[in-house]
Design an enzyme around this catalytic site. Structure first.
Site, PDB file in Angstrom:
ATOM      1  N   TYR A 147      38.740  -3.704  49.926  1.00  0.00           N
ATOM      2  CA  TYR A 147      37.504  -3.659  49.151  1.00  0.00           C
ATOM      3  C   TYR A 147      37.246  -2.217  48.736  1.00  0.00           C
ATOM      4  O   TYR A 147      37.244  -1.307  49.571  1.00  0.00           O
ATOM      5  CB  TYR A 147      36.336  -4.184  49.975  1.00  0.00           C
ATOM      6  CG  TYR A 147      35.009  -4.156  49.258  1.00  0.00           C
ATOM      7  CD1 TYR A 147      34.750  -5.027  48.205  1.00  0.00           C
ATOM      8  CD2 TYR A 147      34.012  -3.258  49.624  1.00  0.00           C
ATOM      9  CE1 TYR A 147      33.533  -5.011  47.536  1.00  0.00           C
ATOM     10  CE2 TYR A 147      32.789  -3.237  48.972  1.00  0.00           C
ATOM     11  CZ  TYR A 147      32.557  -4.105  47.923  1.00  0.00           C
ATOM     12  OH  TYR A 147      31.352  -4.091  47.273  1.00  0.00           O
ATOM     13  N   ASP A 242      41.500   5.351  49.651  1.00  0.00           N
ATOM     14  CA  ASP A 242      40.077   5.049  49.756  1.00  0.00           C
ATOM     15  C   ASP A 242      39.680   5.247  51.214  1.00  0.00           C
ATOM     16  O   ASP A 242      39.885   4.373  52.058  1.00  0.00           O
ATOM     17  CB  ASP A 242      39.803   3.618  49.297  1.00  0.00           C
ATOM     18  CG  ASP A 242      38.327   3.248  49.369  1.00  0.00           C
ATOM     19  OD1 ASP A 242      37.559   3.995  50.008  1.00  0.00           O
ATOM     20  OD2 ASP A 242      37.941   2.215  48.810  1.00  0.00           O
ATOM     21  N   LYS A 270      29.538   7.459  52.699  1.00  0.00           N
ATOM     22  CA  LYS A 270      28.290   7.958  53.250  1.00  0.00           C
ATOM     23  C   LYS A 270      28.410   8.835  54.481  1.00  0.00           C
ATOM     24  O   LYS A 270      27.452   9.512  54.857  1.00  0.00           O
ATOM     25  CB  LYS A 270      27.360   6.777  53.526  1.00  0.00           C
ATOM     26  CG  LYS A 270      28.054   5.591  54.172  1.00  0.00           C
ATOM     27  CD  LYS A 270      27.310   4.291  53.902  1.00  0.00           C
ATOM     28  CE  LYS A 270      28.111   3.071  54.291  1.00  0.00           C
ATOM     29  NZ  LYS A 270      29.250   2.805  53.421  1.00  0.00           N
TER      30      LYS A 270
END
Length: 439
Positions: A147, A242, A270
Site C-alpha cells: 500500500y 516506500d 509521519k
C-alpha cells in the site's frame, strides 16, 4: 429489561456518522471488520492511550508507527509548545525546515536532498512523478498487497484498508489512471523481471515496501531486495523504497540500512514529524534537482514544512540518532513478544502464525507461512475479530484489522510485554477449549 446505557464512544460514533462518511476520517478506524464501535481516544502517555470513558489501554498501534518513543514524549512535546508559541503556520520558509533537512541528509547516505510534504500519500505520489520525469518513461511496477497511499495510479492490488474491506480498487478511478501501473508478486523476483522484459524501455520505477506492512507484516525473502536493485540498474529504472512505515523505525536508516540496499528515492511518513501530519521524499541529488523550482517536475504544498511539525520531527530524530543503541533494545523486546506469541501458538496448536522484524509484527490466523499477498488473504478474518475483541476486553489495543501491523515502542516495558503474552495465552487456551468442545 432496561436498555443498557451507551458509553461516550457509542454516542460520539452516532454523532459522527451523521456528518462524517462512516463516522471516521480514515476507513480502518471504523472497526467495521471486527464488528464493534471504535473507541474514541482523548489522551495518551508512554505505552498507554485513554478513551473518552476513562479506560486505559496498552497501545500497540502507536499512531500507526511514529510513536516509537512512546506517546507524548516530553522532549518532543516541549519542542512543539516552544515552536507553537511563535505561530502555527506561515506559508514561508523557516529555519526548522533547513535544520531537519540537513539533519537527515547528513545521516542517511542515500538521501542527498529531501523535500517535505504533508503525508505519506503525497510523498509517494510525488516520488513517482519525479521518477517518470527523470527517466522519461511512464510505466511503474508495484507489488500486490503493498500500500502506497490512495493516489489514483496506486490503487491496484493495494493492501491495508482496501484489503480489509475486500475492495480490489476504488470507484472514481478512471482506467486511464492505472493503465501504466503493473503489479508484481512480492518476494518473487521472477515476476518483476517478466514485467521488465514485457515492457522493454517503458518502466520508470519499481516502488516497494521493503518490508511489507499493509498486508500484515511480510519481511522480504533473502535476495529479493538485492534482486530489485540489480533489475532496476540493468533496465535503467529507479528503485523507490516506500519507508513510510519502516523509515527511522527498523533502524535510523530504515530498511535500506538493515538490508544494505541503496534505493534511488525513498519516501517517509509521519515518524519524521513526531506523529504530526507530515511526509517527505528524497534521494540522489541528480534526481532531486529535477524538482521545481530547480527543475521541470512540478510539486508544491502550501503548508509543507509546517514549523510545528518540523520541530516535533527534529526533536524525535535527534533522540533516535543520539540513542541508536535503543534500536537493539527495541528489537530484543519485540523478539520477546513475537517469539513468545509463536511459542503459545505452537503449545496450543492454533492455526495461526506470527511474522515479525524489528519492532513490527503481526499475527496471521492461517497456518501457512505468509510470504505474499495471496497467502495473506487466506487468513481467517473472523478469527482475527475474536482475537481482537479478547485483547481489547483485557485492555490491550491492537490494530483493528488482520492486515495491519503491530508496533512496539521504547515505552513498552518487560512487565507490559509479559502481560500481553499472558493475555494472548488466555485467548489461545479459550479458543483451544472452544474448538475441542465443538468436535
Amino acid at each position: 429489561m432496561a436498555e443498557q446505557k451507551k458509553n461516550r464512544s457509542e454516542v460520539l460514533m452516532e454523532r459522527a456518522q451523521k456528518v462524517i462518511p462512516g463516522g471516521v476520517n480514515s476507513p480502518v478506524r471504523s472497526w467495521q471488520n471486527v464488528g464493534m464501535t471504535p473507541r474514541f481516544i482523548q489522551g495518551s502517555t508512554g505505552p498507554y492511550i485513554f478513551d473518552v470513558d476513562g479506560r486505559k489501554y496498552i497501545d500497540y498501534i502507536c499512531s500507526w508507527g511514529p510513536m516509537i518513543l512512546g506517546h507524548n514524549n516530553s522532549e518532543v512535546l516541549d519542542a512543539v509548545v516552544r515552536t507553537a508559541e511563535n505561530g502555527l503556520s506561515f506559508g514561508t520558509p523557516t529555519e526548522l525546515e533547513v535544520e531537519i533537512a540537513e539533519y537527515i541528509c547528513e545521516r542517511i547516505p542515500h538521501v542527498d536532498m529531501i523535500r517535505m510534504v504533508n503525508s505519506g500519500t503525497e510523498a509517494v505520489m510525488s516520488a513517482i512523478r519525479l521518477a517518470r520525469g527523470y527517466t522519461g518513461k511512464n510505466k511503474i511496477i508495484k507489488f500486490a498487497g503493498n500500500y502506497h497511499g490512495h493516489s489514483d495510479c496506486l490503487l491496484v492490488d493495494a493492501g491495508s484498508g482496501l484489503m480489509t474491506q475486500g475492495i480490489p480498487g476504488s470507484a472514481g478511478v478512471p482506467e486511464g489512471c492505472t493503465q501504466d501501473t503493473l503489479s508484481a508478486v512480492y518476494n518473487d523476483i521472477a515476476s518483476v523481471e517478466e514485467l521488465f522484459k514485457a515492457n522493454k524501455d517503458e518502466i520508470a520505477c519499481v516502488i516497494v515496501e521493503p518490508v511489507a506492512a499493509n498486508m500484515g507484516v511480510v519481511p522480504p525473502q533473502p535476495g529479493f531486495l538485492q534482486g530489485l536493485r540489480e533489475l532496476c540498474t540493468k533496465y535503467h529504472a529507479l528503485l523507490i523504497f516506500d519507508e513510510v512505515i519502516t523509515g527511522f523505525r527498523l533502524a535510523f536508516g530504515g530498511a535500506a540500512e538493515v538490508f544494505g540496499i541503496t534505493p534511488d528515492l525513498v519516501t517517509y511518513g509521519k515518524i519524521i514529524g513526531g506523529g504530526m501530519p507530515v511526509g517527505a521524499y528524497g534521494g540522489r541529488r541528480d534526481i532531486m534537482e529535477m524538482v521545481a523550482p530547480l527543475g521541470p517536475v512540478y510539486q508544491a504544498g502550501t503548508l509543507s514544512g509546517n514549523p510545528v511539525a518540523m520541530a516535533a520531527g527534529l526533536a524525535q530524530l535527534k533522540i533516535l540518532y543520539e540513542n541508536r543503541g535503543d534500536y537493539a533494545v527495541l528489537s530484543a523486546n519485540a523478539d520477546k513478544l513475537y517469539e513468545g506469541m509463536k511459542e503459545i501458538i505452537r503449545r496450543y496448536e492454533l492455526p495461526a502464525t506470527v511474522n515479525h522484524i524489528g519492532s513490527l509484527g503481526s499475527v496471521f490466523f492461517t497456518d501457512a507461512e505468509v510470504t505474499n499477498y495471496s497467502i495473506a488473504k487466506t487468513a481467517d478474518t473472523g478469527e482475527f475479530a475474536r482475537y481482537f475483541r479478547f485483547m481489547l476486553e483485557h485492555d490491550i489495543n491492537v490494530a483493528p484489522s488482520q492486515f495491519e501491523a503491530m508496533f512496539l515502542s521504547l515505552a513498552h516495558t518487560d512487565d507490559i510485554i509479559q502481560y500481553t503474552l499472558d493475555t494472548f495465552e488466555a485467548y489461545a487456551k479459550t479458543r483451544r477449549d472452544e474448538i475441542e468442545s465443538d468436535l
